[in-house]
Design a protein around this motif. Structure first.
Motif, PDB file in Angstrom:
ATOM      1  N   PHE A 194     -45.820  30.747  11.335  1.00 32.86           N
ATOM      2  CA  PHE A 194     -44.444  30.908  10.843  1.00 32.86           C
ATOM      3  C   PHE A 194     -43.517  29.890  11.485  1.00 32.86           C
TER       4      PHE A 194
ATOM      5  N   TYR B  15     -44.297  26.839  12.466  1.00 34.57           N
ATOM      6  CA  TYR B  15     -44.487  25.540  11.821  1.00 34.57           C
ATOM      7  C   TYR B  15     -43.898  25.528  10.418  1.00 34.57           C
ATOM      8  N   MET B  16     -43.969  26.678   9.735  1.00 30.11           N
ATOM      9  CA  MET B  16     -43.412  26.711   8.379  1.00 30.11           C
ATOM     10  C   MET B  16     -41.890  26.678   8.413  1.00 30.11           C
ATOM     11  N   ARG B  17     -41.306  27.312   9.449  1.00 25.81           N
ATOM     12  CA  ARG B  17     -39.855  27.424   9.521  1.00 25.81           C
ATOM     13  C   ARG B  17     -39.217  26.093   9.895  1.00 25.81           C
ATOM     14  N   PHE B  18     -39.778  25.419  10.892  1.00 21.68           N
ATOM     15  CA  PHE B  18     -39.093  24.259  11.463  1.00 21.68           C
ATOM     16  C   PHE B  18     -39.717  22.926  11.064  1.00 21.68           C
ATOM     17  N   PHE B  19     -40.866  22.938  10.408  1.00 21.21           N
ATOM     18  CA  PHE B  19     -41.495  21.691   9.967  1.00 21.21           C
ATOM     19  C   PHE B  19     -41.843  21.818   8.485  1.00 21.21           C
TER      20      PHE B  19
ATOM     21  N   PHE C 130     -44.217  22.321   6.538  1.00 24.80           N
ATOM     22  CA  PHE C 130     -45.560  22.800   6.225  1.00 24.80           C
ATOM     23  C   PHE C 130     -45.450  24.010   5.306  1.00 24.80           C
TER      24      PHE C 130
END
Lengths: 151, 130
Positions: free
Chosen positions: A42, A44-48, A50
């Motif tokens: 989550f 990586y999905m939130r801030f990058f 992906f």
């Protein structure tokens, strides 16, 4: 006293293996590791940039990195004592197997020591992982070509 | 120690209760026939959508155990929406990332050109495979 009698006495004297407690502990430790993995996904999905499909790769890398630090400092050993299979089955267990072998053979030099022995434990995982993935992909390709299922 | 563990587990199990998803279309004044198409699917419990002249982005939240059929549901819905809006490019996604991006677009309320850029960004995101 023959072999069977001896075995009977051994079985009586041996402490009973707490299977149920071990299963519960493995479940909780493995679950906590997987929850941390989900949180990293989550993150990586939130801030990058992906997506759900692509966030898996950096998550695995991060988990192995965390396992590396925990193995080097000796904390992973303690987790494994409590968790058993719960700490061995997730990808952190794989990382631990690679890294502990690398640390163990460091004194034999970097090429023949670390390089040669790094995958002594985890090499079989890679081999059979690749092999089973190939077989599954082959089966799926055949099924798709026949028309039983779709991609 | 034991009490704290029980408390922790209770908090964890209660934390699983989440609020129901709503249905949002941006720009909201756009009167569309999107709603009845999606409401036919009982595997979907909410959606957020962004529409401009060229494209429709629909981020759907699929029920927990129907997520195994995510690609199938996406494909089916894409076809149905393409039928209803033949002149627009349709992207349906059950991905959480797309949902968050659509939510941020709805919050920002961007102007036309910015909206176009943001939609392009999401499209390229969903195509990414590595």
């Amino acid at each position: 006293m023959d072999q069977q009698q001896f075995q009977k006495i051994v079985d009586e004297k041996n402490p009973k293996v707490p299977y149920f407690m071990n299963i519960i502990k493995a479940f909780i430790v493995g679950g906590i590791i997987c929850t941390i993995g989900q949180l990293i996904t989550f993150f990586y999905m939130r801030f990058f940039p992906f997506t759900e499909a692509t966030a898996g790769n950096p998550t695995v890398a991060t988990l192995v990195f965390i396992a590396m630090i925990l193995t080097g400092t000796g904390i992973y050993k303690k987790i494994a004592q409590v968790g058993g299979a719960g700490s061995a089955v997730p990808v952190t267990g794989f990382g631990n197997a690679v890294i502990s072998a690398a640390i163990e053979h460091r004194s034999e030099g970097y090429v023949l020591g670390v390089g040669g022995n790094m995958f002594k434990l985890a090499g079989s995982v890679i081999l059979f992982g690749v092999l089973s993935a190939f077989v599954v992909a082959l089966i799926k390709t055949i099924l798709v070509n026949i028309g039983v299922i779709s991609w | 120690m034991k009490k704290s563990i029980i408390f922790f587990l209770l908090a964890l199990s209660l934390g699983a209760c989440s609020s129901a998803q709503e249905q949002v279309i941006f720009p909201s004044d756009d009167s569309t026939s999107l709603n009845p198409i999606i409401q036919k699917h009982d595997t979907i419990h909410g959606y957020k959508s962004v529409i401009n002249e060229e494209a429709i982005l629909v981020a759907i939240s699929i029920n927990r155990f129907d997520r195994f059929n995510k690609t199938k549901i996406e494909k089916k819905l894409t076809k149905q929406i393409e039928k209803a809006f033949p002149e627009k490019e349709v992207l349906v996604s059950g991905d959480q990332k797309v949902m968050w991006e659509v939510e941020s677009i709805i919050e920002q309320k961007p102007k036309k050109e910015d909206l176009k850029k943001l939609i392009e960004k999401i499209k390229s995101l969903s195509k990414e495979e590595t």
